[in-house]
Design a protein around this motif. Sequence first.
Motif, PDB file in Angstrom:
ATOM      1  N   ASN A 321       0.823  -1.206   0.000  1.00 60.33           N
ATOM      2  CA  ASN A 321       0.000   0.000   0.000  1.00 60.33           C
ATOM      3  C   ASN A 321       0.857   1.255   0.000  1.00 60.33           C
ATOM      4  N   ASN A 322       1.935   1.251   0.791  1.00 67.09           N
ATOM      5  CA  ASN A 322       2.834   2.408   0.840  1.00 67.09           C
ATOM      6  C   ASN A 322       3.482   2.654  -0.521  1.00 67.09           C
ATOM      7  N   LEU A 323       3.892   1.565  -1.169  1.00 66.42           N
ATOM      8  CA  LEU A 323       4.509   1.708  -2.494  1.00 66.42           C
ATOM      9  C   LEU A 323       3.501   2.269  -3.501  1.00 66.42           C
ATOM     10  N   ILE A 324       2.271   1.781  -3.439  1.00 69.02           N
ATOM     11  CA  ILE A 324       1.241   2.284  -4.361  1.00 69.02           C
ATOM     12  C   ILE A 324       0.947   3.753  -4.087  1.00 69.02           C
ATOM     13  N   ASN A 325       0.815   4.094  -2.773  1.00 66.00           N
ATOM     14  CA  ASN A 325       0.544   5.496  -2.432  1.00 66.00           C
ATOM     15  C   ASN A 325       1.679   6.408  -2.871  1.00 66.00           C
ATOM     16  N   ASN A 326       2.923   5.958  -2.673  1.00 69.67           N
ATOM     17  CA  ASN A 326       4.068   6.762  -3.096  1.00 69.67           C
ATOM     18  C   ASN A 326       4.084   6.940  -4.617  1.00 69.67           C
ATOM     19  N   GLN A 327       3.772   5.838  -5.327  1.00 71.36           N
ATOM     20  CA  GLN A 327       3.752   5.922  -6.790  1.00 71.36           C
ATOM     21  C   GLN A 327       2.653   6.874  -7.259  1.00 71.36           C
ATOM     22  N   ASN A 328       1.477   6.820  -6.574  1.00 67.58           N
ATOM     23  CA  ASN A 328       0.402   7.747  -6.939  1.00 67.58           C
ATOM     24  C   ASN A 328       0.822   9.198  -6.699  1.00 67.58           C
ATOM     25  N   ARG A 329       1.511   9.423  -5.581  1.00 65.86           N
ATOM     26  CA  ARG A 329       1.989  10.788  -5.288  1.00 65.86           C
ATOM     27  C   ARG A 329       2.998  11.244  -6.326  1.00 65.86           C
ATOM     28  N   MET A 330       3.939  10.360  -6.694  1.00 63.47           N
ATOM     29  CA  MET A 330       4.934  10.693  -7.712  1.00 63.47           C
ATOM     30  C   MET A 330       4.257  10.959  -9.067  1.00 63.47           C
ATOM     31  N   ASN A 331       3.260  10.142  -9.395  1.00 62.45           N
ATOM     32  CA  ASN A 331       2.555  10.360 -10.664  1.00 62.45           C
ATOM     33  C   ASN A 331       1.842  11.698 -10.682  1.00 62.45           C
ATOM     34  N   SER A 332       1.292  12.089  -9.514  1.00 58.93           N
ATOM     35  CA  SER A 332       0.623  13.389  -9.430  1.00 58.93           C
ATOM     36  C   SER A 332       1.609  14.536  -9.614  1.00 58.93           C
ATOM     37  N   GLU A 333       2.784  14.438  -8.964  1.00 55.31           N
ATOM     38  CA  GLU A 333       3.802  15.473  -9.117  1.00 55.31           C
ATOM     39  C   GLU A 333       4.336  15.506 -10.549  1.00 55.31           C
ATOM     40  N   GLN A 334       4.510  14.327 -11.134  1.00 55.69           N
ATOM     41  CA  GLN A 334       4.982  14.267 -12.525  1.00 55.69           C
ATOM     42  C   GLN A 334       3.966  14.924 -13.451  1.00 55.69           C
ATOM     43  N   LYS A 335       2.683  14.687 -13.194  1.00 57.83           N
ATOM     44  CA  LYS A 335       1.636  15.292 -14.010  1.00 57.83           C
ATOM     45  C   LYS A 335       1.676  16.808 -13.919  1.00 57.83           C
ATOM     46  N   LYS A 336       1.947  17.331 -12.714  1.00 59.58           N
ATOM     47  CA  LYS A 336       2.040  18.794 -12.538  1.00 59.58           C
ATOM     48  C   LYS A 336       3.235  19.349 -13.313  1.00 59.58           C
ATOM     49  N   GLU A 337       4.374  18.679 -13.242  1.00 54.95           N
ATOM     50  CA  GLU A 337       5.573  19.163 -13.957  1.00 54.95           C
ATOM     51  C   GLU A 337       5.368  19.120 -15.463  1.00 54.95           C
ATOM     52  N   LEU A 338       4.705  18.081 -15.961  1.00 57.83           N
ATOM     53  CA  LEU A 338       4.449  18.002 -17.393  1.00 57.83           C
ATOM     54  C   LEU A 338       3.472  19.096 -17.839  1.00 57.83           C
ATOM     55  N   ALA A 339       2.511  19.413 -16.972  1.00 57.91           N
ATOM     56  CA  ALA A 339       1.582  20.509 -17.285  1.00 57.91           C
ATOM     57  C   ALA A 339       2.324  21.839 -17.338  1.00 57.91           C
ATOM     58  N   GLU A 340       3.254  22.029 -16.392  1.00 56.08           N
ATOM     59  CA  GLU A 340       4.067  23.243 -16.392  1.00 56.08           C
ATOM     60  C   GLU A 340       4.960  23.298 -17.621  1.00 56.08           C
ATOM     61  N   ALA A 370      13.860  20.483 -27.932  1.00 59.47           N
ATOM     62  CA  ALA A 370      13.988  20.955 -26.542  1.00 59.47           C
ATOM     63  C   ALA A 370      12.848  20.419 -25.677  1.00 59.47           C
ATOM     64  N   TYR A 371      11.608  20.442 -26.232  1.00 59.43           N
ATOM     65  CA  TYR A 371      10.454  19.916 -25.496  1.00 59.43           C
ATOM     66  C   TYR A 371      10.643  18.432 -25.202  1.00 59.43           C
ATOM     67  N   LYS A 372      11.058  17.704 -26.214  1.00 57.66           N
ATOM     68  CA  LYS A 372      11.265  16.255 -26.047  1.00 57.66           C
ATOM     69  C   LYS A 372      12.308  15.970 -24.986  1.00 57.66           C
ATOM     70  N   ASP A 373      13.425  16.743 -25.003  1.00 61.68           N
ATOM     71  CA  ASP A 373      14.495  16.515 -24.030  1.00 61.68           C
ATOM     72  C   ASP A 373      13.992  16.737 -22.610  1.00 61.68           C
ATOM     73  N   GLU A 374      13.242  17.828 -22.372  1.00 66.99           N
ATOM     74  CA  GLU A 374      12.744  18.106 -21.018  1.00 66.99           C
ATOM     75  C   GLU A 374      11.669  17.092 -20.606  1.00 66.99           C
ATOM     76  N   TYR A 375      10.827  16.724 -21.592  1.00 66.33           N
ATOM     77  CA  TYR A 375       9.780  15.730 -21.301  1.00 66.33           C
ATOM     78  C   TYR A 375      10.406  14.406 -20.870  1.00 66.33           C
ATOM     79  N   ASP A 376      11.393  13.944 -21.630  1.00 65.20           N
ATOM     80  CA  ASP A 376      12.065  12.683 -21.296  1.00 65.20           C
ATOM     81  C   ASP A 376      12.772  12.782 -19.953  1.00 65.20           C
ATOM     82  N   SER A 377      13.336  13.957 -19.668  1.00 63.43           N
ATOM     83  CA  SER A 377      14.046  14.146 -18.396  1.00 63.43           C
ATOM     84  C   SER A 377      13.096  14.036 -17.216  1.00 63.43           C
TER      85      SER A 377
END
Length: 794
Positions: A321-340, A370-377
């Motif tokens: 459960n902790n691993l799933i919750n952490n992954q969900n949190r990371m996915n949420s932060e990743q989604k915010k960075e990709l939106a930015e 440049a977009y691709k490089d930052e997206y992949d990063s």
Amino acid sequence: MRLLKTVLAIFGFLTIFTFSAISQSTNRILVDQSTLENSSGNDFWIASKIKTDFINDILNYSSIEVINSSDTDRIKALQKDSESSSYGETVVELGKRIQAGRYITIKTTRIGNTYTASFNVINITTGKSEYGYSMPEAYSEAEFISKAHGELAVQALKNAFNVKLTPAVEKLILGNGNLIINSNESVKEAKENLEAIKAEQARLTKELSNLNSAAMTSAQYEAQQARLKTQQALLKQQQLNAEQMVKRVQEDAERKAREEDAKKKRDSQTQNEIIAVTKDLEQKAAQIRSKNLKDMTASQRISIIEGEKQILVQSIAEIENNLINNQNRMNSEQKKELAELDRRFNDVNTDEYKIFHTKDGLLNDTGNQAYKDEYDSIIKKYNTLIAQNQAEVKNRTNTSQNALRQKIQSDIEELEKQTYSADSVSDNGLYFRVDEYDGDKSGWNYYYAFYFGGEQIIEDSEILTYKEITGTYPAKYAKRVESGEPGYTDYVNFKNYSSNVTKFDSYFRMNVPYIQATIKYTIKSEKYYEPSKYTIQLNSIEFINLDTGRTVASKNINKNIAYTFSPVTAVDYRTTSAKNTDEKAEAEQIRIQRKKEAEEKLQQQKEEERLKKEQQKLEEKLIKAERKAKIKSHSTFGNLFLFPGVLSFYNSMDGIGLSLGYTGTIGISRNLFAGVDLEVGKLVSENKASFKNQNTFDGSSSTDIDSSNLSELNSDYFEYLIALQIGENANLGRHARLLLTQEIGCIYNSFGLGVGTGFEFYYGTVGFSMNYTLDWTYAHGFLDRYSIVFETCF
């Protein structure tokens, strides 16, 4: 169902006490952390075990809704914001999210080799402690696992949650309800308990029927329904236990009443001896109980092992459960960075990003790269963080989980190598009673029943002889004589015999532990795919005279009884690699076993075919032998109904004729037969004169011509033959034999004698014979008869 199993296993099969706990509060309670101070390293699981059992006790004996802070799925379902992956920073915030009124913390403390515990109830709204409790006594590990949760639950229910507990239910939760084997409970108390159980069953049935009309959420409804059904099932088992206890208490009361009557007729010296021995035996029994309380029982060891397994599974689930919750949190932060990232690259008014766009506002080749490089990063960064977190968590937990697995395996090995015992004195599972003296059997009948983990494992009854208990043989009756007279020794022996019977009857009626019954057994854990199953290997039972310390009798049992530990779900505690290795070995073992079974089945089929063929041959041989025996015994009968069995041509003094008839014979021995010959004939040619042979006593003979009866003979004249036969035969071969026949009877209208011979051809049960018979009658003289006989043998 799991809660029911938990209660049944923890409190034992012999529990008879009822409960009528009625909750005064329907508040939702959150049980938060359970900690262990001064851990030895191998006992970290105890804190989680106490927490789980404490929650089960509250659920079973109240209508309070209890939430385990580790039950993340349940908490998610209760949260208003069901999509949120975070529960809040503090237990107070978590409690508010799930609308709990109070939360509880539990603390276990290790002191040397003993443990004690405490809990605190805190109001979520005010943050103030409403009630706290600390156990006044420390227990050994096994006792702590068995008793601590019940003691904490009783205090919480009574004093923190205002649940009304009867003394009976208190006794039940504390785990003392199983110590009733040598109970001094009265018949009245036992019956009251039984009636209280029945009344509680009626109340629960009514409460269940009213549940549909109550205002509550679906989760509350399911929790209440599960609680009520669990209590109903538990009460059903308690009723069976209570009925058994009423019967036993009644039997003990009757025995004590008989003892009171016997005491009135007993002399004071004998009574004083009984009192003295009884007091001494009770002291010895108390010492045995004190010693055995310090030893860990097999049931306690199994409870610890299964507790360890369950905590291991909970740990694995929490980590997942902790691993799933952490992954969900990371996915949420990743989604915010990709939106930015998208926002920045779509902003054509910023000097930094103008170079990435065409005049039409679209990304040029440089911008796309440049977009691709930052997206992949960004993707790589979060994939790395998730992988690092998983590796860190697994590395951190694998050590403790593997240590717990090793401890489980070590505890199983320790469990299996011990030999355990249950005795009738220590009240640890062996019920034992002895009846009054049976003079016909010169001994005392006894009964015992052994219980393990709440289940009756075995019961039996037999006899302990006078010789086994006293070490001497019963004395024969001797009339009263005075000292010094002949027979005085015999009289004294008989008086001692009678006195001993009186004393032992008194001990057994009062359940004085003069004889200690001890059953010995070992435990074997079943295979990994049945991890909560065990085999109890019962070895023997022995009977010890506590007064002398001597084993007076013993009996081998040699029985294996299957036992399932029910409080927890079966747990596979092995590592993945160990599981794979075991599964491969198990699969190979199954393959070998199936191959062996197939070979055995094929061999069995071949053997059955062989036996079938041999049986067929034997049956054919028997049939042939039977036919042969019948043929040899000449049991032949003419076919009377289909067509006549005998066709005869005869030549007599009266003329020539033909006859049809029936011949029946039966074999007397292999070559001797007897029968009857019945024939009816007609003359076809008449003699002009009849000859009469005249025989004289001197051996001479003469023949006279008698023409007086010629006028009586005509073509309608019938002849008949009724004769008894006796004969013998001689076989010439497989299908032929010779016959020799003698007959006596009414032969062609007159009394006569005959002798004949013939040849018979037969096959199987049918045949034909050609016979010649010479008959002599007093009226017609000699007759020549030639016959063809159709025969059939039965």
